[in-house]
Design an enzyme around this catalytic site. Structure first.
Site, short mmCIF file in Angstrom:
data_model
loop_
_atom_site.label_atom_id
_atom_site.label_comp_id
_atom_site.label_asym_id
_atom_site.label_seq_id
_atom_site.Cartn_x
_atom_site.Cartn_y
_atom_site.Cartn_z
N GLY A 155 -73.41 -33.86 -57.28
CA GLY A 155 -72.45 -34.25 -58.23
C GLY A 155 -70.71 -33.70 -57.69
CE1 TYR A 210 -67.11 -20.76 -59.55
CE2 TYR A 210 -66.12 -22.51 -59.29
CZ TYR A 210 -65.99 -21.46 -59.38
OH TYR A 210 -64.60 -20.59 -59.73
CB THR A 237 -62.05 -22.77 -62.15
OG1 THR A 237 -61.95 -24.01 -61.29
CG2 THR A 237 -63.78 -23.03 -62.73
CG ASP A 238 -58.66 -27.27 -60.93
OD1 ASP A 238 -60.47 -26.51 -61.33
OD2 ASP A 238 -57.94 -27.58 -61.05
CD GLU A 239 -64.21 -26.38 -59.00
OE1 GLU A 239 -65.47 -26.66 -59.06
OE2 GLU A 239 -64.24 -25.79 -57.95
CE LYS A 281 -65.07 -18.66 -63.07
NZ LYS A 281 -64.65 -16.75 -63.29
CG ASN A 293 -55.37 -20.29 -56.03
OD1 ASN A 293 -55.27 -19.08 -56.21
ND2 ASN A 293 -55.98 -20.66 -57.23
P1 NAD Z 1 -63.78 -14.48 -53.74
O1 NAD Z 1 -65.39 -15.80 -53.82
O2 NAD Z 1 -63.19 -14.40 -52.99
O3 NAD Z 1 -63.67 -13.41 -54.27
C1 NAD Z 1 -64.73 -12.87 -55.63
C2 NAD Z 1 -64.60 -11.15 -55.33
O4 NAD Z 1 -65.26 -10.59 -56.53
C3 NAD Z 1 -65.27 -10.63 -53.75
O5 NAD Z 1 -64.50 -9.55 -53.61
C4 NAD Z 1 -66.82 -9.96 -54.18
O6 NAD Z 1 -67.05 -9.06 -53.43
C5 NAD Z 1 -66.00 -9.58 -55.79
N1 NAD Z 1 -67.86 -10.04 -56.07
C6 NAD Z 1 -68.79 -11.03 -56.41
N2 NAD Z 1 -69.54 -10.87 -57.45
C7 NAD Z 1 -69.36 -9.45 -58.12
C8 NAD Z 1 -70.38 -8.43 -59.12
N3 NAD Z 1 -71.12 -8.74 -59.56
N4 NAD Z 1 -69.37 -7.32 -59.38
C9 NAD Z 1 -67.93 -7.27 -58.81
N5 NAD Z 1 -67.81 -7.77 -57.42
C10 NAD Z 1 -68.16 -8.93 -57.29
O7 NAD Z 1 -63.30 -15.50 -54.83
P2 NAD Z 1 -61.79 -15.66 -55.76
O8 NAD Z 1 -61.23 -17.18 -54.46
O9 NAD Z 1 -60.74 -15.01 -54.94
O10 NAD Z 1 -61.77 -16.33 -56.58
C11 NAD Z 1 -61.65 -15.42 -57.75
C12 NAD Z 1 -61.77 -15.65 -58.96
O11 NAD Z 1 -60.63 -16.80 -59.34
C13 NAD Z 1 -63.00 -16.32 -59.29
O12 NAD Z 1 -63.48 -15.75 -60.60
C14 NAD Z 1 -63.13 -17.87 -59.65
O13 NAD Z 1 -63.93 -18.61 -59.97
C15 NAD Z 1 -61.99 -18.01 -59.91
N6 NAD Z 1 -61.14 -19.53 -59.14
C16 NAD Z 1 -60.77 -19.60 -57.71
C17 NAD Z 1 -60.85 -20.62 -57.26
C18 NAD Z 1 -59.88 -20.94 -55.80
O14 NAD Z 1 -59.20 -21.52 -55.53
N7 NAD Z 1 -60.35 -20.10 -54.53
C19 NAD Z 1 -59.96 -21.56 -58.30
C20 NAD Z 1 -60.06 -21.68 -59.45
C21 NAD Z 1 -60.69 -19.78 -60.11
P1 TYD Z 2 -63.47 -26.36 -52.60
O1 TYD Z 2 -63.16 -25.35 -50.67
O2 TYD Z 2 -65.30 -25.94 -52.04
O3 TYD Z 2 -63.51 -26.21 -53.60
P2 TYD Z 2 -64.20 -27.12 -54.81
O4 TYD Z 2 -65.33 -27.51 -54.50
O5 TYD Z 2 -64.30 -25.80 -55.65
O6 TYD Z 2 -62.85 -28.11 -55.35
O7 TYD Z 2 -63.47 -27.68 -51.82
C1 TYD Z 2 -62.67 -28.62 -51.53
C2 TYD Z 2 -62.67 -29.99 -51.13
O8 TYD Z 2 -62.96 -30.17 -50.20
C3 TYD Z 2 -63.86 -30.55 -52.22
O9 TYD Z 2 -63.33 -31.83 -52.87
C4 TYD Z 2 -65.06 -30.37 -51.44
C5 TYD Z 2 -64.52 -30.89 -50.18
N1 TYD Z 2 -64.94 -30.15 -48.66
C6 TYD Z 2 -65.05 -31.00 -47.71
O10 TYD Z 2 -65.04 -32.15 -47.85
N2 TYD Z 2 -66.02 -30.29 -46.93
C7 TYD Z 2 -66.09 -29.45 -46.21
O11 TYD Z 2 -66.57 -28.56 -45.84
C8 TYD Z 2 -66.06 -28.04 -48.07
C9 TYD Z 2 -65.99 -26.98 -47.47
C10 TYD Z 2 -65.46 -28.32 -49.16
#
Ligand code: NAD
Ligand code: TYD
Length: 341
Positions: free
Chosen positions: A273, A148, A123-125, A152, A178
């Site tokens: 944070g 988190y 992730t970019d985080e 990562k 995403n």
């Molecule tokens: P999500 O939370 O929707 O899905 C995570 C999946 O992993 C779930 O299906 C869950 O059941 C499974 N899982 C969790 N713990 C597990 C374990 N111990 N063993 C097996 N399966 C397990 O997450 P997402 O948003 O689809 O993100 C997927 C990946 O992309 C992650 O690695 C996340 O860090 C990365 N990512 C997400 C975003 C975003 O905006 N959502 C952005 C950048 C990177």
């Molecule tokens: P989030 O979807 O949790 O992603 P990330 O923290 O990984 O970027 O949050 C996106 C942005 O929205 C982040 O700046 C936190 C903010 N946010 C709110 O303002 N209200 C909310 O209820 C949530 C979940 C997030």
């Protein structure tokens, strides 16, 4: 090619599986997922019967189960993670366990089974808070702010150590925020869309001026597939979107598209944070793999809003049980005064 996908019942993983099966007739997929609160087989409706797809329920921390399920696979795409910053703040233990120990297990097994390519989804985080106008490229320092993002970053470093020490064929993708179909509504955009559908308050953390780099999940899936097929071993690739916007402006945009009033905005106590800005430079993806994001935020939001409106059964399913208690715990007693920031 047989691909071992972890976390394929989650948001991005399920979109990725659908993307691959629709494009690649000669690929097989094994989806390995623990089905945590975020994992949902309803995300894979219409995929379960596909002859090139199989599902194994399991934990990535369970070495023997991972080894049994991964046997015979040529490549790994490792999405599984505890992915929510807020949950990691209130309960870091499971996040660190899955994201770090789980990735360590994945690497150990994949190396033993000599998989040909391991794509680690990050992730970019991990780059932490950007100053105004600043962007992260793949060489930027890792300065994570939350449990988190630290977990990562830790898993990225484990991957890096495998590349350096063992010549392990791993690649890392770091994508920005995403959004799109099948996202669990604890994350910002689906939370805002689904609350607005019900005329419920939209919680804005702090002043709402935090900036995020929004990437449609289909663009990310296309990028991850390009990295799986053509990414250079040992490399990191950033995948960012077209639009970097303040949270408040994104929410107002959603409200305009949905015809809902700004009176739904509710400023609540900030996240501890909280990073102010994420922004990625993605020239490496463009130069090496010909990838650029293609879906502007307005178009992606319209499509995503429509999807949530048209999938009420899916939404009712994910909002049952855990989601209701999560929402009560994190939002219903949250301080609703800006002075508290
Ligand atoms: P999500 O939370 O929707 O899905 C995570 C999946 O992993 C779930 O299906 C869950 O059941 C499974 N899982 C969790 N713990 C597990 C374990 N111990 N063993 C097996 N399966 C397990 O997450 P997402 O948003 O689809 O993100 C997927 C990946 O992309 C992650 O690695 C996340 O860090 C990365 N990512 C997400 C975003 C975003 O905006 N959502 C952005 C950048 C990177
Ligand atoms: P989030 O979807 O949790 O992603 P990330 O923290 O990984 O970027 O949050 C996106 C942005 O929205 C982040 O700046 C936190 C903010 N946010 C709110 O303002 N209200 C909310 O209820 C949530 C979940 C997030």
């Amino acid at each position: 090619m047989k691909i071992f996908v972890t976390g394929g019942a989650g948001f991005i993983g399920s979109n990725f599986i659908r993307h691959v099966l629709s494009l690649k007739k000669d690929y097989q997929i094994v989806n390995y997922d623990k089905l945590t609160y975020a994992g949902n087989l309803a995300n894979l409706d219409g995929v379960a019967e596909h002859t090139k797809y199989s599902f194994v329920k399991g934990d990535i921390c369970d070495l023997q189960a991972v080894e049994k399920a991964m046997k015979g696979c040529h490549a790994v795409v490792h999405f599984a993670a505890e992915s929510h910053v807020d949950r990691s703040i209130y309960e870091p233990g499971p996040v660190i366990e899955t994201n770090m120990t789980g990735t360590a297990v994945m690497l150990q097994v994949a190396r033993k089974l000599q998989v040909e390519k391991f794509v680690h989804i990050s992730t970019d985080e991990v780059y932490g808070d950007m100053r105004p106008g600043q962007f992260a490229d793949e060489e930027s320092q890792l300065q994570p702010s939350s449990p988190y993002s630290a977990s990562k970053a830790g898993s990225d470093l484990l991957v890096r150590s495998y590349v350096r020490t063992y010549g392990f064929p791993a690649v890392i993708t770091r994508s920005s925020n995403n959004y799109g179909p099948y996202q669990f509504p604890e994350k910002f955009l689906p939370l805002v869309i689904t609350n607005a559908m019900d005329n419920k308050a939209l919680p804005i953390y702090g002043d709402g001026k935090q900036q995020r780099d929004w990437l449609h999940v289909e663009d990310n899936c296309r990028g991850v597939l390009a990295v799986l097929e053509r990414g250079r071993e040992g490399q990191v690739y950033n995948l960012g979107g077209i639009d970097i916007e303040e949270n408040l402006s994104v929410v107002k945009h959603v409200l305009r598209l949905m015809g809902k009033p700004e009176s739904l905005l509710s400023y609540v106590k900030d996240r501890p944070g909280h990073d102010r800005r994420y922004a990625l430079r993605c020239e490496k993806m463009e130069k090496e793999l010909g990838w650029t994001p293609s879906i502007p935020l307005e178009q992606g939001l319209l499509q995503t809003i429509d999807w949530y409106k048209n999938n009420s059964a899916w939404l009712a399913g994910v909002r049952g049980g855990d989601y209701r208690s999560y929402y009560a715990k994190y939002y219903e007693n949250r301080d609703h005064s800006l002075q508290a920031i």
